[in-house]
Design a protein around this motif. Structure first.
Motif, PDB file in Angstrom:
ATOM      1  N   PRO A 123       0.836  -1.204   0.000  1.00 35.05           N
ATOM      2  CA  PRO A 123       0.000   0.000   0.000  1.00 35.05           C
ATOM      3  C   PRO A 123       0.875   1.260   0.000  1.00 35.05           C
ATOM      4  O   PRO A 123       1.980   1.257   0.553  1.00 35.05           O
ATOM      5  CB  PRO A 123      -0.764  -0.103   1.332  1.00 35.05           C
ATOM      6  N   ILE A 124       0.344   2.325  -0.607  1.00 29.62           N
ATOM      7  CA  ILE A 124       1.147   3.552  -0.741  1.00 29.62           C
ATOM      8  C   ILE A 124       1.578   4.111   0.615  1.00 29.62           C
ATOM      9  O   ILE A 124       2.699   4.572   0.769  1.00 29.62           O
ATOM     10  CB  ILE A 124       0.369   4.609  -1.559  1.00 29.62           C
ATOM     11  N   SER A 147     -13.542  12.173   1.841  1.00 26.89           N
ATOM     12  CA  SER A 147     -12.458  11.413   2.472  1.00 26.89           C
ATOM     13  C   SER A 147     -12.101  12.020   3.823  1.00 26.89           C
ATOM     14  O   SER A 147     -11.869  11.304   4.797  1.00 26.89           O
ATOM     15  CB  SER A 147     -11.189  11.465   1.610  1.00 26.89           C
ATOM     16  N   TYR A 148     -12.022  13.332   3.838  1.00 27.64           N
ATOM     17  CA  TYR A 148     -11.609  13.989   5.083  1.00 27.64           C
ATOM     18  C   TYR A 148     -12.687  13.858   6.154  1.00 27.64           C
ATOM     19  O   TYR A 148     -12.379  13.605   7.320  1.00 27.64           O
ATOM     20  CB  TYR A 148     -11.265  15.462   4.828  1.00 27.64           C
ATOM     21  N   ASP A 149     -13.958  14.015   5.752  1.00 24.48           N
ATOM     22  CA  ASP A 149     -15.052  13.813   6.713  1.00 24.48           C
ATOM     23  C   ASP A 149     -14.976  12.414   7.323  1.00 24.48           C
ATOM     24  O   ASP A 149     -15.102  12.246   8.541  1.00 24.48           O
ATOM     25  CB  ASP A 149     -16.413  13.973   6.011  1.00 24.48           C
ATOM     26  N   HIS A 150     -14.744  11.438   6.475  1.00 21.69           N
ATOM     27  CA  HIS A 150     -14.701  10.054   6.967  1.00 21.69           C
ATOM     28  C   HIS A 150     -13.442   9.807   7.808  1.00 21.69           C
ATOM     29  O   HIS A 150     -13.471   8.994   8.736  1.00 21.69           O
ATOM     30  CB  HIS A 150     -14.779   9.082   5.786  1.00 21.69           C
ATOM     31  N   TYR A 151     -12.387  10.472   7.454  1.00 19.84           N
ATOM     32  CA  TYR A 151     -11.141  10.403   8.248  1.00 19.84           C
ATOM     33  C   TYR A 151     -11.432  10.849   9.683  1.00 19.84           C
ATOM     34  O   TYR A 151     -11.106  10.145  10.646  1.00 19.84           O
ATOM     35  CB  TYR A 151     -10.114  11.298   7.553  1.00 19.84           C
ATOM     36  N   LEU A 152     -12.083  11.991   9.809  1.00 22.55           N
ATOM     37  CA  LEU A 152     -12.418  12.475  11.155  1.00 22.55           C
ATOM     38  C   LEU A 152     -13.406  11.521  11.843  1.00 22.55           C
ATOM     39  O   LEU A 152     -13.285  11.264  13.045  1.00 22.55           O
ATOM     40  CB  LEU A 152     -13.040  13.883  11.077  1.00 22.55           C
ATOM     41  N   ARG A 206      -4.237  10.458 -10.986  1.00 24.80           N
ATOM     42  CA  ARG A 206      -3.804   9.596  -9.871  1.00 24.80           C
ATOM     43  C   ARG A 206      -3.989  10.258  -8.506  1.00 24.80           C
ATOM     44  O   ARG A 206      -4.031   9.587  -7.487  1.00 24.80           O
ATOM     45  CB  ARG A 206      -2.343   9.204 -10.044  1.00 24.80           C
ATOM     46  N   MET A 207      -4.045  11.585  -8.465  1.00 21.92           N
ATOM     47  CA  MET A 207      -4.100  12.248  -7.158  1.00 21.92           C
ATOM     48  C   MET A 207      -5.414  11.990  -6.434  1.00 21.92           C
ATOM     49  O   MET A 207      -5.539  12.271  -5.261  1.00 21.92           O
ATOM     50  CB  MET A 207      -3.847  13.748  -7.287  1.00 21.92           C
ATOM     51  N   ASN A 208      -6.392  11.419  -7.158  1.00 20.40           N
ATOM     52  CA  ASN A 208      -7.681  11.125  -6.516  1.00 20.40           C
ATOM     53  C   ASN A 208      -7.665   9.801  -5.747  1.00 20.40           C
ATOM     54  O   ASN A 208      -8.575   9.513  -4.991  1.00 20.40           O
ATOM     55  CB  ASN A 208      -8.796  11.091  -7.567  1.00 20.40           C
ATOM     56  N   LEU A 209      -6.628   9.016  -5.948  1.00 20.55           N
ATOM     57  CA  LEU A 209      -6.562   7.722  -5.255  1.00 20.55           C
ATOM     58  C   LEU A 209      -6.109   7.920  -3.810  1.00 20.55           C
ATOM     59  O   LEU A 209      -5.344   8.836  -3.500  1.00 20.55           O
ATOM     60  CB  LEU A 209      -5.593   6.788  -5.991  1.00 20.55           C
ATOM     61  N   SER A 210      -6.584   7.043  -2.948  1.00 19.71           N
ATOM     62  CA  SER A 210      -6.228   7.190  -1.534  1.00 19.71           C
ATOM     63  C   SER A 210      -4.980   6.377  -1.205  1.00 19.71           C
ATOM     64  O   SER A 210      -4.503   5.563  -2.002  1.00 19.71           O
ATOM     65  CB  SER A 210      -7.403   6.784  -0.645  1.00 19.71           C
ATOM     66  N   LEU A 211      -4.453   6.623  -0.016  1.00 20.16           N
ATOM     67  CA  LEU A 211      -3.147   6.089   0.376  1.00 20.16           C
ATOM     68  C   LEU A 211      -3.161   4.587   0.619  1.00 20.16           C
ATOM     69  O   LEU A 211      -2.098   3.996   0.843  1.00 20.16           O
ATOM     70  CB  LEU A 211      -2.640   6.821   1.623  1.00 20.16           C
ATOM     71  N   ASN A 212      -4.344   3.959   0.613  1.00 17.35           N
ATOM     72  CA  ASN A 212      -4.343   2.503   0.796  1.00 17.35           C
ATOM     73  C   ASN A 212      -4.293   1.746  -0.525  1.00 17.35           C
ATOM     74  O   ASN A 212      -4.248   0.519  -0.531  1.00 17.35           O
ATOM     75  CB  ASN A 212      -5.529   2.029   1.645  1.00 17.35           C
ATOM     76  N   PHE A 213      -4.242   2.467  -1.654  1.00 17.82           N
ATOM     77  CA  PHE A 213      -4.062   1.763  -2.926  1.00 17.82           C
ATOM     78  C   PHE A 213      -2.675   1.142  -2.994  1.00 17.82           C
ATOM     79  O   PHE A 213      -1.722   1.656  -2.411  1.00 17.82           O
ATOM     80  CB  PHE A 213      -4.312   2.711  -4.104  1.00 17.82           C
ATOM     81  N   LEU A 242     -10.375   5.119  15.820  1.00 24.87           N
ATOM     82  CA  LEU A 242      -9.368   4.344  15.111  1.00 24.87           C
ATOM     83  C   LEU A 242      -7.986   5.004  15.262  1.00 24.87           C
ATOM     84  O   LEU A 242      -7.865   6.226  15.301  1.00 24.87           O
ATOM     85  CB  LEU A 242      -9.746   4.309  13.623  1.00 24.87           C
ATOM     86  N   ALA A 243      -6.948   4.179  15.324  1.00 25.07           N
ATOM     87  CA  ALA A 243      -5.579   4.693  15.415  1.00 25.07           C
ATOM     88  C   ALA A 243      -5.296   5.604  14.217  1.00 25.07           C
ATOM     89  O   ALA A 243      -5.715   5.320  13.099  1.00 25.07           O
ATOM     90  CB  ALA A 243      -4.586   3.540  15.443  1.00 25.07           C
ATOM     91  N   ARG A 244      -4.568   6.678  14.501  1.00 29.10           N
ATOM     92  CA  ARG A 244      -4.254   7.652  13.450  1.00 29.10           C
ATOM     93  C   ARG A 244      -3.481   7.018  12.295  1.00 29.10           C
ATOM     94  O   ARG A 244      -3.672   7.369  11.142  1.00 29.10           O
ATOM     95  CB  ARG A 244      -3.423   8.784  14.056  1.00 29.10           C
ATOM     96  N   GLU A 245      -2.563   6.093  12.670  1.00 28.38           N
ATOM     97  CA  GLU A 245      -1.740   5.468  11.633  1.00 28.38           C
ATOM     98  C   GLU A 245      -2.584   4.659  10.657  1.00 28.38           C
ATOM     99  O   GLU A 245      -2.130   4.366   9.551  1.00 28.38           O
ATOM    100  CB  GLU A 245      -0.649   4.598  12.270  1.00 28.38           C
ATOM    101  N   LEU A 246      -3.806   4.306  11.062  1.00 23.64           N
ATOM    102  CA  LEU A 246      -4.709   3.595  10.148  1.00 23.64           C
ATOM    103  C   LEU A 246      -5.648   4.556   9.422  1.00 23.64           C
ATOM    104  O   LEU A 246      -5.827   4.460   8.209  1.00 23.64           O
ATOM    105  CB  LEU A 246      -5.520   2.545  10.918  1.00 23.64           C
ATOM    106  N   ALA A 247      -6.226   5.476  10.161  1.00 28.77           N
ATOM    107  CA  ALA A 247      -7.222   6.377   9.570  1.00 28.77           C
ATOM    108  C   ALA A 247      -6.667   7.155   8.385  1.00 28.77           C
ATOM    109  O   ALA A 247      -7.356   7.407   7.391  1.00 28.77           O
ATOM    110  CB  ALA A 247      -7.738   7.338  10.637  1.00 28.77           C
ATOM    111  N   ARG A 248      -5.396   7.534   8.473  1.00 26.58           N
ATOM    112  CA  ARG A 248      -4.790   8.345   7.408  1.00 26.58           C
ATOM    113  C   ARG A 248      -4.870   7.699   6.029  1.00 26.58           C
ATOM    114  O   ARG A 248      -4.761   8.372   5.017  1.00 26.58           O
ATOM    115  CB  ARG A 248      -3.330   8.628   7.741  1.00 26.58           C
ATOM    116  N   MET A 249      -5.005   6.373   5.993  1.00 27.81           N
ATOM    117  CA  MET A 249      -4.972   5.708   4.686  1.00 27.81           C
ATOM    118  C   MET A 249      -6.176   6.057   3.831  1.00 27.81           C
ATOM    119  O   MET A 249      -6.189   5.784   2.635  1.00 27.81           O
ATOM    120  CB  MET A 249      -4.845   4.196   4.851  1.00 27.81           C
ATOM    121  N   ASN A 250      -7.191   6.678   4.436  1.00 29.78           N
ATOM    122  CA  ASN A 250      -8.376   7.065   3.659  1.00 29.78           C
ATOM    123  C   ASN A 250      -8.179   8.381   2.900  1.00 29.78           C
ATOM    124  O   ASN A 250      -8.990   8.734   2.044  1.00 29.78           O
ATOM    125  CB  ASN A 250      -9.594   7.181   4.579  1.00 29.78           C
TER     126      ASN A 250
END
Lengths: 317, 317, 317, 317
Positions: free
Chosen positions: A101-102, D172-177, A211-218, D205-213
């Motif tokens: 994952p990214i 994405s940001y709304d869901h992150y929060l 590509r900037m629309n993809l999230s960091l879990n890709f 959720l842990a920050r290190e996980l949430a950021r992936m969204n």
């Protein structure tokens, strides 16, 4: 993995050459094979140079193998590891193909002493593949450690998070394709750098923007090559319990590769790095006092409460 | 080379293994062999990883070989070289054993992106081997270039210099042994790091001190390992006519190894690096004016007299 | 040092500028000054970037100073050092001018993560300056440690060695000048790279060749620049008792500079690096057993005799 | 930028110290100031070491300033640049604070010879800030260049893309929060590493996980430090027309900083790197033939159609 990709790997594994180079049968056995990590990731060993004996040979700057008896070689390797003589370990090299994952790639790339070729989303279209943690890894923020995980989330919360992650990733990818102006998924043909001269009839948004629309879990993938010394440094940081779970599982899979490749070095690494501990001058003073049967005191030690706790944990107190 | 050393090399060359790794028969042919350089030096290829196809494979981050037709692969390699995409070239690695005079080693070591294990004169006693230039390389200081050589010295002067160099080196070495308190020359047994625990009954000066009496033309040796990109960078600087003759001959011997190992990369390297030239903005403006049939003028160009001369030489004017 | 050199340094020390940058008065005090090391060597601090607060600022990626109370900052610095978070320490930089014997330079240069400009004996003529150890540092080869020193030599032997070293160096230098075809000692004018275009009327051997007659105790000099993290790594290896005396004295002088420059970092470095110890898994098991009041045994520990002795020495047993 | 951040910057800019170090008034003028790039990004110069004279000083390994007349110094700097003597340029250092989209950071980090501290989304909560290209930068995939941009999209398509990017990022940001279980936006207090010991009462959720969204157009920030040589290498690749627009604007802003900091080096860099061109051996042969008035031919040149076109463009034909 597509059938094409599987066929390519099988073709590599079917080939056989004669060489005068140092060769490690236990590593040859798994060469090119996919070792799965996380839900869609993997590591694959693509190539290697050297073995335990090559470490010894370099330390001795020898004309021949440089090795004596196996036991003596292991002793020299342990000596080099103990005294931090790192250069002989730099004489071996390993190359991996990794899919990850990214957000994991962003931690990993901070190890600057490696060579990397990453799949480029400026050239090519990424696959619809993203990471979603399993419920048992869906942990809450730690209450005591600002960068860690605490308890596992209750099942309903975990399910809610999984749904958010999945839905957002699917929508991001749909919109990514929409921006690209194509319903086509990537084909192998899309890839080749050599094909750079061909005319590409895409009317949509440039790939380097979409590509900037993809999230960091890709998932992304890369070739990653490093020497044995820096490989162990990577493992010592990333196979550590403080490392984030999602990178640690890659490090653990790679530690198994280390054991296959250079067993004597792996033993020394386990003893002196993974299983060892660095005691500060203050901690050493406390240990000496304890061994002398003296009472020791957190405040008098000069250590913080947190450090004291870490040292006592290390000593099994 | 001693008979023992020769036997060790022969033993390495006699071994044969089966591997799935990329293998280059033309390089296997000379693997471990001594390629003589200068009066007592050499290079030996000890190991390698990858081939031309591995460059292509990494550029494509492929699951399999990644190669298409040989012609397409060579085209991609040329494209990568031309556009300075260096990372795919970092995916190949080569390791040498080199014997070289210390003053050459001092230039060489400035290339920081390599791995090095040098024979240690703290542990071991160096051999009585030093470099003396042949008369045809015994040149006067250049009258025009502060760091270069000019005409060859007259025969009598050259002979006088050779005698000074030889006598001083012999005397230094005699005194080195005298300080060490031993008439013994180094034996192989003297070497082993593993043997560090044995008791050494030497009553003379510490080796780490005695060595300071040796002059810079004594030979040392090391294992030197680098990736293909940095190897070519080394060659582009050291196989250059501005490099000192004594390091250039090593680079030239290594360029032959490059041709054996990765012929397509070697071709691109020759075309874009060794045979190419970097033109400044000012030089480009002059070339364009000349192509337009306009008169050009050294003063108006903004270049110094020296730079003007260099550019005209590049253009064959 | 020549009067000209002294005047140049005085001129630098007399200058004064206004800056918004982080500034360390205790380091400014000695800026550009010569700090003597060995018989003709020195270190000089030429420039620096950052201070303790800059480490904190980088760790916090802050907009402003990033610092809180001094005590908190020191706590964060200790935390970073303890957990091997090295990147914030890479955000400070220091530059030295160093004069040192060539055999010391050959050890020093192995630290690849520094920037170096060395005085070139291809361009210029070296001074008649070489290192001769004092009698109290004239030690015999260690009987127990293959790379170390043992007892100091008896006075007569030491005197004999000193005479050999001195006579050989003087003779080498005389012949060096003779080969160069000049009785001239180097003048400042000889140096300038900028002057490369001038005609040099030297009829003797090229400088790049003549230098090979000099021995390894002749002095060279360089500018050496590194970041705070790599500076501490250098110190931890070279200020160590196992380092050769002749490089250790340089490291010790530089450790004093560290204390002036970044006192909180210096404290943490002393506690966690210089004064700390790395215990292996096996050594930790022994310590735990001892703390539990159990008998421990060298053979059962799995350690070699030498390692056991090292661990016991660390624990003060 | 928040009022707090502005106040922190103002406080840094208000400070003034006395130093003996090389100081550059034109750079001091903008020190710490925000230089805006893209819609929410910036660069800020945080610190620097050295100036043009420091390059000269290092090249001469001088005791004092090492500079002669300004014209001579510029000449030496041009000479060093022309002959790729890079080490004197490594003797200067610069440190930036950069705010940039994650997909730009992923390209940037590939420059391994820099020091980096990135804001950590494992520790802290990221801001609601993401990049959306302006319509005039919303380009279609190039029809001729597999990694480039072609024509600007029609207004309606551009608007559609902008809406997709914006909506997806907001969601994405709304869901992150939401995953973090907090409606709180990040506060400064959230940040401090020093505060790592405090109890954090977060139930989500842990920050290190949430950021992936979060998607790749979200902004991150880092401290980035490099030496002058590697800084120019970065600029030569990233201020190049082939670089993606979103990183090129950062490089262009930094090239202006280069001009303020080291004007003579900037001139040489512009002449020899940015404005220069590398001609291959084949291209040189073509140029020579053209200068000799001979007919030249694409096919006979041995160049590909694409390379021929590139060379002719370079020559302004």
């Amino acid at each position: 993995m597509t059938p094409d990709q599987k066929a390519e790997i099988d073709a590599l594994r079917a080939q056989s050459f004669t060489t005068r180079r140092a060769t490690v049968p236990a590593l040859e056995e798994i060469l090119y094979d996919v070792i799965p990590v996380l839900d869609h990731g993997f590591i694959r060993v693509i190539d290697y140079m050297g073995d335990d004996a090559a470490v010894v040979q370099a330390a001795r700057v020898s004309y021949g193998k440089g090795t004596k008896k196996v036991r003596e070689d292991a002793g020299l390797i342990a000596y080099l590891m103990r005294h931090r003589h790192s250069t002989p370990f730099e004489m071996c090299e390993i190359k991996f193909h990794v899919k990850l994952p990214i957000f994991v790639a962003r931690q990993w790339i901070r190890h600057r002493t490696a060579n990397v070729n990453e799949y480029s989303a400026r050239y090519s279209i990424l696959d619809r593949e993203f990471y979603v943690p399993k419920p048992e890894h869906m942990a809450a923020q730690s209450a005591s450690n600002r960068q860690g995980r605490g308890d596992v989330l209750p099942a309903d919360k975990a399910a809610a998070v999984m749904k958010l992650l999945r839905d957002d990733a699917e929508r991001s990818y749909d919109h990514y394709l929409e921006m690209l102006g194509t319903g086509d998924e990537r084909s192998e043909e899309d890839r080749g750098l050599a094909a750079a001269a061909e005319t590409v009839a895409v009317t949509g948004l440039a790939r380097e923007l979409a590509r900037m629309n993809l999230s960091l879990n890709f998932y992304t993938q890369w070739y990653w090559k490093t020497d044995l010394h820096n490989f162990m440094h990577f493992l010592s940081l990333r196979a550590d319990p403080h490392a984030q779970y999602e990178i640690r599982v890659y490090a653990e899979a790679m530690a198994d590769v280390l054991a296959r490749w250079v067993p004597a070095t792996h033993d020394a690494f386990t003893n002196y790095r993974l299983g060892g501990a660095l005691l500060s001058a203050k901690a050493l003073a406390v240990v000496k006092a304890m061994l002398d049967g003296q009472a020791v005191d957190k405040t008098a030690s000069g250590m913080s409460a947190r450090e004291w706790a870490e040292v006592m944990a290390t000593l099994g107190r």
